[in-house]
Motif scaffolding. Structure first.
Motif, PDB file in Angstrom:
ATOM      1  N   GLU A 158      44.518  37.675  37.067  1.00 32.86           N
ATOM      2  CA  GLU A 158      43.660  38.011  35.859  1.00 32.86           C
ATOM      3  C   GLU A 158      42.165  37.152  36.003  1.00 32.86           C
ATOM      4  OE1 GLU A 158      43.934  38.199  31.089  1.00 32.86           O
ATOM      5  OE2 GLU A 158      45.771  37.740  32.391  1.00 32.86           O
TER       6      GLU A 158
ATOM      7  N   HIS B  21      39.836  38.698  38.285  1.00 35.18           N
ATOM      8  CA  HIS B  21      39.172  39.885  38.035  1.00 35.18           C
ATOM      9  C   HIS B  21      38.290  39.627  36.901  1.00 35.18           C
ATOM     10  CE1 HIS B  21      41.662  42.712  40.094  1.00 35.18           C
ATOM     11  NE2 HIS B  21      42.828  42.231  39.346  1.00 35.18           N
ATOM     12  N   ILE B  22      38.666  38.888  36.092  1.00 33.43           N
ATOM     13  CA  ILE B  22      37.636  38.540  34.857  1.00 33.43           C
ATOM     14  C   ILE B  22      36.467  37.749  35.341  1.00 33.43           C
ATOM     15  CG2 ILE B  22      37.178  37.256  32.806  1.00 33.43           C
ATOM     16  CD1 ILE B  22      40.114  37.566  32.128  1.00 33.43           C
TER      17      ILE B  22
ATOM     18  N   THR C 128      43.211  41.691  44.253  1.00 34.52           N
ATOM     19  CA  THR C 128      41.793  41.140  43.867  1.00 34.52           C
ATOM     20  C   THR C 128      40.587  41.430  44.850  1.00 34.52           C
ATOM     21  OG1 THR C 128      42.533  38.904  44.870  1.00 34.52           O
ATOM     22  CG2 THR C 128      42.872  39.307  42.556  1.00 34.52           C
TER      23      THR C 128
ATOM     24  N   ALA D 187      44.983  43.072  30.376  1.00 30.86           N
ATOM     25  CA  ALA D 187      46.446  42.492  30.870  1.00 30.86           C
ATOM     26  C   ALA D 187      47.527  42.787  29.753  1.00 30.86           C
ATOM     27  CB  ALA D 187      46.257  41.102  31.126  1.00 30.86           C
TER      28      ALA D 187
ATOM     29  N   SER E 140      50.004  35.604  37.875  1.00 30.82           N
ATOM     30  CA  SER E 140      49.346  36.832  37.093  1.00 30.82           C
ATOM     31  C   SER E 140      48.427  36.309  36.374  1.00 30.82           C
ATOM     32  CB  SER E 140      50.313  37.326  36.023  1.00 30.82           C
ATOM     33  OG  SER E 140      51.424  37.758  36.696  1.00 30.82           O
ATOM     34  N   HIS E 141      48.412  34.916  35.997  1.00 28.57           N
ATOM     35  CA  HIS E 141      47.129  34.451  35.299  1.00 28.57           C
ATOM     36  C   HIS E 141      45.856  34.136  36.229  1.00 28.57           C
ATOM     37  CE1 HIS E 141      44.600  31.554  33.494  1.00 28.57           C
ATOM     38  NE2 HIS E 141      44.867  30.314  34.484  1.00 28.57           N
TER      39      HIS E 141
ATOM     40  N   CYS F 208      39.113  44.709  32.068  1.00 31.93           N
ATOM     41  CA  CYS F 208      40.432  43.796  32.737  1.00 31.93           C
ATOM     42  C   CYS F 208      41.337  43.954  31.399  1.00 31.93           C
ATOM     43  CB  CYS F 208      40.065  42.603  33.110  1.00 31.93           C
ATOM     44  SG  CYS F 208      41.317  41.610  33.933  1.00 31.93           S
TER      45      CYS F 208
ATOM     46  N   SER G 217      41.698  33.971  29.737  1.00 32.88           N
ATOM     47  CA  SER G 217      43.166  34.505  30.341  1.00 32.88           C
ATOM     48  C   SER G 217      44.184  33.792  29.418  1.00 32.88           C
ATOM     49  CB  SER G 217      43.177  34.361  31.702  1.00 32.88           C
ATOM     50  OG  SER G 217      44.323  34.623  32.013  1.00 32.88           O
TER      51      SER G 217
END
Length: 518
Positions: free
Chosen positions: A340, A343-344, A308, A201, A336-337, A199, A425
């Motif tokens: 992210e 995903h993580i 996502t 970014a 965006s955070h 992931c 993140s």
């Protein structure tokens, strides 16, 4: 010549006589027959009576015989039952006699045991008294030999025991921590590195002030309008403040609400491009900008769910996600955070074999409260929990939102993964920026927390707050106590401070000896 009357009469008389004679002869005959039948019947009756008498006497004799046999049989059975009952009674009497004998023997045995027990108790009391006397003499002798009283000896032993236990505990804690840290660090590095590599970014910190460029400084006057009517109209319709200063060819839009700020920015750009600036046109352009921003919010929320792979969200939650596009935290775009973190968290869940969909859902929604935290009172964690509960999210997702900043202790693996993903993140280079004042304040608080323990000589925050180096006084803190002190400092930092990533607590103990050659 017809017969004469006399002949007729004579004939009749003859016939009458003949009839009478026949009648009487018939009567005589019937009487003789009847007498014979009666005689025969009497003889038959006599015979039947005689036979009946004989039969009755025979049956009487048979009945007497049968009665005698039955009486004899019943007498035998009765005698047999009497014998059996007599035998049973004899057996029961025998058993009762045996039980009485056994009971007498047991009673005798119990009495003997009671006597023995009483004797032993008396002996034990005597021995206890003797032991008490011996112990008292020994204690008096030990007090004379050692020079300590009993209380002083207890205190001395307890002190030595505490020292030994502290040493053993410190060594055991150090050993266990070393073992688990080696295993956990190795596994955690492997999982986290895999998740971070998968992931990648590319976004960095964003500015949080909206600046609208102007074609020339003359436009500032047109935006202000006659007696300030245009700028007042813009500020009233958008809820933002327009800062028009000496900055050349630029106007700054200020508002605590990022969505309002974006509406104001778009409306100003449209007005500048159109050139016609008056209250009616301003109202029209603000309405158009509001529609555009609402459309962008919805589109960004849907993009986040598609990106996502989180489906089945309530439309209102999707809109709240879209509002995060205009929200920043320490310069990091919140939408965006959140993407992210989703995903993580999903990658970490896949590595650990837990529910990937739930982890991604919780990661996407963990900062949901930041969408409206400027409108609703309370922290973004509490607001996010209330929103998730309102729209019937699962308890696992709600708990992960509640625990991602440590407001409650995480009870599930998903909550721990969201915490880790949020930290990754936020802590990666370039993700966030801090102003110098908050940075210095955080370092001062870190040093202050570490100095709150006794025996600390000095404390220094280094590595940009990633490590705290603590110098202890060697005469007050032993080497064994250093291990426990480092652990206590780390626990207090975890409970009182908020920080990205982790902080290394480094405790140093240095002994110096100084002398002078003369």
């Amino acid at each position: 010549m017809p017969p004469s009357i006399g002949w007729i009469i004579g004939t009749v008389v003859v016939l009458v006589v003949i009839g009478v004679a026949a009648f009487f002869s018939g009567i005589q005959y019937r009487r003789r027959v009847s007498e014979r039948e009666i005689s025969s019947a009497e003889e038959e009756a006599t015979r039947i009576i005689n036979e009946a008498i004989k039969s009755a006497e025979s049956k009487k004799r048979e009945a007497l015989l049968e009665a005698k046999e039955e009486i004899h049989k019943n007498r035998n059975e009765y005698e047999r039952e009497v014998r059996e009952r007599r035998n049973e009674l004899q057996k029961q009497e025998h058993r009762l006699q045996q039980k009485e004998e056994n009971l007498d023997r047991k009673t005798d045995s119990i009495e003997k045991k009671e006597e023995t027990l009483s004797r032993k108790i008396a002996e034990a009391d005597a021995q206890r008294e003797e032991i008490r006397t011996i112990k008292k003499n020994q204690l008096e002798m030990l007090e004379k030999i050692s020079g300590y009283t009993i209380e002083e000896a207890k205190a001395y032993l307890i002190h030595n025991l505490e020292s030994e236990v502290t040493h053993e505990m410190a060594m055991k804690v150090k050993e266990i921590e070393t073992q688990y840290k080696e295993e956990a660090d190795s596994r955690a590095r492997e999982i986290l590195s895999t998740a971070i590599q998968r992931c990648a970014a590319d976004h960095t910190s964003e500015i949080t002030v909206s600046v609208v460029p102007l074609p020339n400084d003359e436009m500032k006057g047109r935006i202000i309008g006659r007696e300030g009517r245009n700028i007042r109209s813009i500020e009233t319709l958008t809820g933002c403040d327009l800062i028009i200063d000496d900055t050349p060819e630029a106007i700054t839009v200020s508002s605590f609400d990022p969505v309002r700020r974006e509406v104001a920015r778009l409306a100003l750009e449209k007005l500048i491009q159109d050139g016609r600036i008056h209250p009616a046109r301003i109202e029209e352009m603000v309405a158009k900008a509001q529609k555009e921003v609402n459309a962008v919010i919805k589109a960004e929320g849907e993009r986040a769910t598609f990106e996502t792979g989180v489906h089945g969200l309530h439309p209102d939650i999707i809109k709240l996600l879209g509002r995060q596009k205009y929200r920043t935290s320490y310069g990091q775009n919140v939408l965006s955070h959140s993407i992210e973190v989703s995903h993580i968290a999903g990658l970490l869940a896949a590595e650990l074999g837990v529910d990937v969909n739930t982890a991604k859902r919780a990661g996407l929604l963990h900062d949901l409260g930041k969408s409206i935290d400027h409108e609703v009172e309370g922290s973004h964690v509490t607001i996010g929990v209330d929103i998730a509960r309102k729209y019937k999210e699962s308890e696992e997702v709600i708990h992960a939102i509640h625990a991602h900043h440590g407001d409650v202790e995480p009870r599930t693996v998903i909550a721990c993964l969201v915490q880790a993903a949020d930290t990754i993140s936020a802590a990666r280079p370039g993700a966030r920026r801090e102003n110098i004042e908050s940075y210095v304040k955080r370092l001062e608080k870190l040093e202050e927390v570490s100095k709150s323990f006794p025996g600390i000589a000095a404390s220094y925050a280094i590595q940009a707050g990633r490590e705290i180096r603590v110098m202890v006084k060697p005469e007050e803190v032993s080497e064994d106590q250093m291990v426990l002190l480092a652990r206590d400092i780390a626990k207090k930092i975890e409970s009182e401070l908020t920080y990205p990533g982790q902080i290394k607590v480094h405790v140093l103990r240095e002994t110096k000896a100084i002398d002078y050659a003369k």
